[in-house]
Write a protein that holds these residues in place. Structure first.
Motif, PDB file in Angstrom:
ATOM      1  N   THR A   1       6.397   6.836   0.893  1.00  0.00           N
ATOM      2  CA  THR A   1       5.692   7.007  -0.378  1.00  0.00           C
ATOM      3  C   THR A   1       6.260   8.200  -1.141  1.00  0.00           C
ATOM      4  O   THR A   1       6.425   8.137  -2.366  1.00  0.00           O
ATOM      5  CB  THR A   1       4.179   7.202  -0.134  1.00  0.00           C
ATOM      6  N   VAL A   2       6.604   9.269  -0.402  1.00  0.00           N
ATOM      7  CA  VAL A   2       7.060  10.498  -1.069  1.00  0.00           C
ATOM      8  C   VAL A   2       8.328  10.287  -1.923  1.00  0.00           C
ATOM      9  O   VAL A   2       8.320  10.625  -3.104  1.00  0.00           O
ATOM     10  CB  VAL A   2       7.245  11.645  -0.050  1.00  0.00           C
ATOM     11  N   PRO A   3       9.428   9.725  -1.353  1.00  0.00           N
ATOM     12  CA  PRO A   3      10.589   9.503  -2.235  1.00  0.00           C
ATOM     13  C   PRO A   3      10.296   8.582  -3.417  1.00  0.00           C
ATOM     14  O   PRO A   3      10.861   8.768  -4.493  1.00  0.00           O
ATOM     15  CB  PRO A   3      11.645   8.876  -1.311  1.00  0.00           C
ATOM     16  N   ILE A   4       9.378   7.611  -3.243  1.00  0.00           N
ATOM     17  CA  ILE A   4       9.037   6.714  -4.356  1.00  0.00           C
ATOM     18  C   ILE A   4       8.262   7.475  -5.435  1.00  0.00           C
ATOM     19  O   ILE A   4       8.504   7.289  -6.630  1.00  0.00           O
ATOM     20  CB  ILE A   4       8.250   5.486  -3.837  1.00  0.00           C
ATOM     21  N   VAL A   5       7.368   8.353  -4.997  1.00  0.00           N
ATOM     22  CA  VAL A   5       6.636   9.203  -5.948  1.00  0.00           C
ATOM     23  C   VAL A   5       7.626  10.074  -6.727  1.00  0.00           C
ATOM     24  O   VAL A   5       7.522  10.229  -7.948  1.00  0.00           O
ATOM     25  CB  VAL A   5       5.601  10.089  -5.208  1.00  0.00           C
ATOM     26  N   ILE A   6       8.609  10.614  -6.021  1.00  0.00           N
ATOM     27  CA  ILE A   6       9.603  11.477  -6.665  1.00  0.00           C
ATOM     28  C   ILE A   6      10.451  10.680  -7.661  1.00  0.00           C
ATOM     29  O   ILE A   6      10.699  11.131  -8.780  1.00  0.00           O
ATOM     30  CB  ILE A   6      10.483  12.172  -5.605  1.00  0.00           C
ATOM     31  N   MET A   7      10.841   9.450  -7.265  1.00  0.00           N
ATOM     32  CA  MET A   7      11.599   8.600  -8.195  1.00  0.00           C
ATOM     33  C   MET A   7      10.775   8.300  -9.446  1.00  0.00           C
ATOM     34  O   MET A   7      11.299   8.299 -10.567  1.00  0.00           O
ATOM     35  CB  MET A   7      11.984   7.280  -7.506  1.00  0.00           C
ATOM     36  N   THR A   8       9.479   8.067  -9.247  1.00  0.00           N
ATOM     37  CA  THR A   8       8.586   7.832 -10.388  1.00  0.00           C
ATOM     38  C   THR A   8       8.551   9.058 -11.301  1.00  0.00           C
ATOM     39  O   THR A   8       8.617   8.939 -12.523  1.00  0.00           O
ATOM     40  CB  THR A   8       7.162   7.513  -9.896  1.00  0.00           C
ATOM     41  N   GLY A   9       8.461  10.234 -10.686  1.00  0.00           N
ATOM     42  CA  GLY A   9       8.412  11.473 -11.457  1.00  0.00           C
ATOM     43  C   GLY A   9       9.679  11.681 -12.268  1.00  0.00           C
ATOM     44  O   GLY A   9       9.625  12.035 -13.450  1.00  0.00           O
TER      45      GLY A   9
ATOM     46  N   VAL B   1       0.820  -1.216   0.000  1.00  0.00           N
ATOM     47  CA  VAL B   1       0.000   0.000   0.000  1.00  0.00           C
ATOM     48  C   VAL B   1       0.859   1.273   0.000  1.00  0.00           C
ATOM     49  O   VAL B   1       0.404   2.326  -0.429  1.00  0.00           O
ATOM     50  CB  VAL B   1      -1.026   0.055   1.162  1.00  0.00           C
ATOM     51  N   THR B   2       2.105   1.155   0.454  1.00  0.00           N
ATOM     52  CA  THR B   2       3.009   2.303   0.367  1.00  0.00           C
ATOM     53  C   THR B   2       3.312   2.625  -1.094  1.00  0.00           C
ATOM     54  O   THR B   2       3.410   3.779  -1.492  1.00  0.00           O
ATOM     55  CB  THR B   2       4.330   2.009   1.121  1.00  0.00           C
ATOM     56  N   LEU B   3       3.435   1.562  -1.898  1.00  0.00           N
ATOM     57  CA  LEU B   3       3.746   1.736  -3.319  1.00  0.00           C
ATOM     58  C   LEU B   3       2.516   2.086  -4.161  1.00  0.00           C
ATOM     59  O   LEU B   3       2.637   2.758  -5.191  1.00  0.00           O
ATOM     60  CB  LEU B   3       4.363   0.449  -3.876  1.00  0.00           C
ATOM     61  N   LEU B   4       1.361   1.603  -3.724  1.00  0.00           N
ATOM     62  CA  LEU B   4       0.141   1.673  -4.546  1.00  0.00           C
ATOM     63  C   LEU B   4      -0.111   3.031  -5.218  1.00  0.00           C
ATOM     64  O   LEU B   4      -0.374   3.079  -6.413  1.00  0.00           O
ATOM     65  CB  LEU B   4      -1.050   1.223  -3.697  1.00  0.00           C
TER      66      LEU B   4
ATOM     67  N   ALA C   1       1.280   8.594 -15.805  1.00  0.00           N
ATOM     68  CA  ALA C   1       2.386   7.776 -15.301  1.00  0.00           C
ATOM     69  C   ALA C   1       3.260   8.535 -14.304  1.00  0.00           C
ATOM     70  O   ALA C   1       3.770   7.952 -13.365  1.00  0.00           O
ATOM     71  CB  ALA C   1       3.233   7.275 -16.460  1.00  0.00           C
ATOM     72  N   SER C   2       3.449   9.835 -14.516  1.00  0.00           N
ATOM     73  CA  SER C   2       4.467  10.510 -13.711  1.00  0.00           C
ATOM     74  C   SER C   2       4.088  11.925 -13.269  1.00  0.00           C
ATOM     75  O   SER C   2       4.938  12.801 -13.199  1.00  0.00           O
ATOM     76  CB  SER C   2       5.788  10.521 -14.473  1.00  0.00           C
ATOM     77  N   HIS C   3       2.812  12.116 -12.958  1.00  0.00           N
ATOM     78  CA  HIS C   3       2.291  13.328 -12.290  1.00  0.00           C
ATOM     79  C   HIS C   3       2.943  14.649 -12.726  1.00  0.00           C
ATOM     80  O   HIS C   3       3.347  14.787 -13.876  1.00  0.00           O
ATOM     81  CB  HIS C   3       2.324  13.139 -10.774  1.00  0.00           C
ATOM     82  N   ALA C   4       3.079  15.596 -11.795  1.00  0.00           N
ATOM     83  CA  ALA C   4       3.525  16.946 -12.159  1.00  0.00           C
ATOM     84  C   ALA C   4       4.972  17.002 -12.644  1.00  0.00           C
ATOM     85  O   ALA C   4       5.322  17.814 -13.501  1.00  0.00           O
ATOM     86  CB  ALA C   4       3.335  17.880 -10.963  1.00  0.00           C
ATOM     87  N   MET C   5       5.827  16.106 -12.107  1.00  0.00           N
ATOM     88  CA  MET C   5       7.233  16.126 -12.533  1.00  0.00           C
ATOM     89  C   MET C   5       7.353  15.728 -14.004  1.00  0.00           C
ATOM     90  O   MET C   5       8.103  16.328 -14.763  1.00  0.00           O
ATOM     91  CB  MET C   5       8.067  15.205 -11.652  1.00  0.00           C
ATOM     92  N   GLY C   6       6.604  14.701 -14.408  1.00  0.00           N
ATOM     93  CA  GLY C   6       6.588  14.313 -15.815  1.00  0.00           C
ATOM     94  C   GLY C   6       5.944  15.399 -16.674  1.00  0.00           C
ATOM     95  O   GLY C   6       6.373  15.661 -17.793  1.00  0.00           O
TER      96      GLY C   6
ATOM     97  N   SER D   1       2.125   6.602  -8.717  1.00  0.00           N
ATOM     98  CA  SER D   1       2.096   7.348  -9.982  1.00  0.00           C
ATOM     99  C   SER D   1       1.425   8.712  -9.875  1.00  0.00           C
ATOM    100  O   SER D   1       1.434   9.475 -10.834  1.00  0.00           O
ATOM    101  CB  SER D   1       1.384   6.538 -11.064  1.00  0.00           C
ATOM    102  N   ILE D   2       0.816   9.010  -8.726  1.00  0.00           N
ATOM    103  CA  ILE D   2       0.068  10.273  -8.638  1.00  0.00           C
ATOM    104  C   ILE D   2       0.851  11.317  -7.848  1.00  0.00           C
ATOM    105  O   ILE D   2       1.859  11.028  -7.233  1.00  0.00           O
ATOM    106  CB  ILE D   2      -1.340  10.067  -8.045  1.00  0.00           C
ATOM    107  N   THR D   3       0.354  12.534  -7.873  1.00  0.00           N
ATOM    108  CA  THR D   3       1.061  13.660  -7.291  1.00  0.00           C
ATOM    109  C   THR D   3       1.274  13.472  -5.775  1.00  0.00           C
ATOM    110  O   THR D   3       0.431  12.895  -5.086  1.00  0.00           O
ATOM    111  CB  THR D   3       0.321  14.979  -7.637  1.00  0.00           C
ATOM    112  N   ALA D   4       2.440  13.898  -5.278  1.00  0.00           N
ATOM    113  CA  ALA D   4       2.908  13.532  -3.939  1.00  0.00           C
ATOM    114  C   ALA D   4       1.888  13.781  -2.823  1.00  0.00           C
ATOM    115  O   ALA D   4       1.669  12.917  -1.978  1.00  0.00           O
ATOM    116  CB  ALA D   4       4.212  14.272  -3.629  1.00  0.00           C
ATOM    117  N   ALA D   5       1.260  14.954  -2.857  1.00  0.00           N
ATOM    118  CA  ALA D   5       0.359  15.293  -1.753  1.00  0.00           C
ATOM    119  C   ALA D   5      -0.807  14.314  -1.656  1.00  0.00           C
ATOM    120  O   ALA D   5      -1.186  13.880  -0.563  1.00  0.00           O
ATOM    121  CB  ALA D   5      -0.152  16.716  -1.921  1.00  0.00           C
TER     122      ALA D   5
END
Lengths: 229, 123
Positions: free
Chosen positions: A150-158, A124-127, A187-192, A130-134
């Motif tokens: 979850t935050v660093p994983i979201v950033i790595m995805t971005g 569930v931490t990974l789930l 796939a990669s929210h605001a960073m993408g 792909s969406i924006t960090a907040a």
């Protein structure tokens, strides 16, 4: 080191300087690992390690950048508004594209979690990665995951999305600008999306839309997916 | 003054977004509420695009560097990722490519199908 505790601008200078430098290198040599976002992050990390500076200290000097992130995200409505006719004409394709992206994201995380034998907490931490960090933090917390992880994983995805989007679109022959935007945003929210904005107006607008829509659909779908593993 | 006025409008909308987040129970961020709100205000004509255009374009242009301080924050989580870092990297890269491909191809297929139907004689 007094030099860095007594001065303020260096945090920003390193971030922006390495970003511009790497952007310049990438324009000359089309090598995806010279991604400005990846490079400036690594460069800043190395800088902190080499000069033994605490992250807290660095963050306190550059957190004003973070305060601008919320207003900047709000501004993503502007490119979307400018392309509203494109959206109206293709609303069906756009909706199905984003829904399929969210399902693909959660489905593939489910498969990988089973494959690697992760705990339910890690799953569930990974789930929501792909969406924006907040939003991802909120989902992770709600479902019993570790939101701070979850935050660093979201950033790595971005960063990954920012790096690979051009290559992926080329390899899988995604040439339609609407499809490109939806793909990158889902796939990669605001960073993408910052990459999609560079690609073109339609790409940027559709990617901006995907951030909001994929975020909301992920919130809903996670209530179902949390029971799968 | 032009930029300050535009920035004021954008900040006000961001703040209202955060207020909405404060009062609603959903795990949606304030910036997403703000984005939806700004979109609605633009579509309904309460805000004209010229009133925010320049500052908005500036903020969007510098947006990539706004992520860097948070991204550098990964170093504070390195010890937690130590044992599973390679699985995390594989999952991150592979799933990102899968999601991008699936949603891109689904969108593109539906658009092309519709265009083909439209272009058919008598269709």
């Amino acid at each position: 080191m007094d030099m860095f505790t007594e001065t303020v601008c260096w945090g920003l200078l390193i971030s922006v300087g390495s970003y511009i430098l790497c952007d310049y290198i990438q324009r000359k040599k089309h090598f995806i690992f010279f991604n400005p976002l990846l490079f400036s992050t690594i460069f800043s990390i190395l800088f902190l390690i080499i000069f033994k500076i605490d992250y807290e200290d660095y963050y306190n000097k550059s957190d004003y950048l973070y305060y601008l992130l919320s207003p900047a995200t709000v501004c993503l409505a502007v490119p979307l508004y400018e392309q509203i006719n494109v959206l109206k004409k293709n609303i069906q394709a756009v909706c199905w594209g984003i829904i399929s992206g969210v399902l693909a994201s959660m489905g593939s995380i489910l498969v990988f979690s089973i494959m690697f034998g992760f705990s339910h907490t890690m799953y569930v931490t990974l789930l929501p990665k792909s969406i924006t960090a907040a939003i991802a933090m909120g989902v992770s917390e709600e479902m019993g995951g570790i939101s701070s992880l979850t935050v660093p994983i979201v950033i790595m995805t971005g960063i990954t999305g920012h790096m690979v989007s051009e290559k992926v679109c080329k390899i899988f022959k995604i040439t339609d600008p609407i499809a490109k935007g939806i793909a990158i945003g889902s796939a990669s929210h605001a960073m993408g999306t910052t990459k999609a904005i560079e690609m073109g107006e339609v790409e940027g607008a559709m990617s901006s839309l995907s951030i909001a829509v994929a975020g909301i659909i992920t919130v809903i779908c996670s209530f179902v997916f949390v029971h799968f593993y | 003054m032009k930029y300050i006025k535009q920035f004021l409008i954008i900040l006000a909308i961001s703040f209202i977004g955060e207020l909405i987040k404060f009062y609603l129970p959903f795990p949606i961020s304030g910036s997403i509420y703000g984005m939806v709100l700004l979109f609605i205000l633009l579509v309904t004509g309460f805000i004209k695009i010229e009133q925010i255009d320049d500052t908005a374009k500036f903020l969007l242009d510098i947006m990539p560097i706004l992520f860097i301080p948070s991204a550098v924050g990964i170093i504070t989580k390195l010890h937690e990722l130590q044992e599973i870092w390679w699985q995390i990297i594989i999952i991150t890269v592979v799933t990102t490519i899968i999601v991008m491909t699936v949603s891109g191809l689904v969108t593109q297929t539906i658009i092309r199908k519709k265009n083909r139907l439209k272009n058919q004689p008598g269709g």
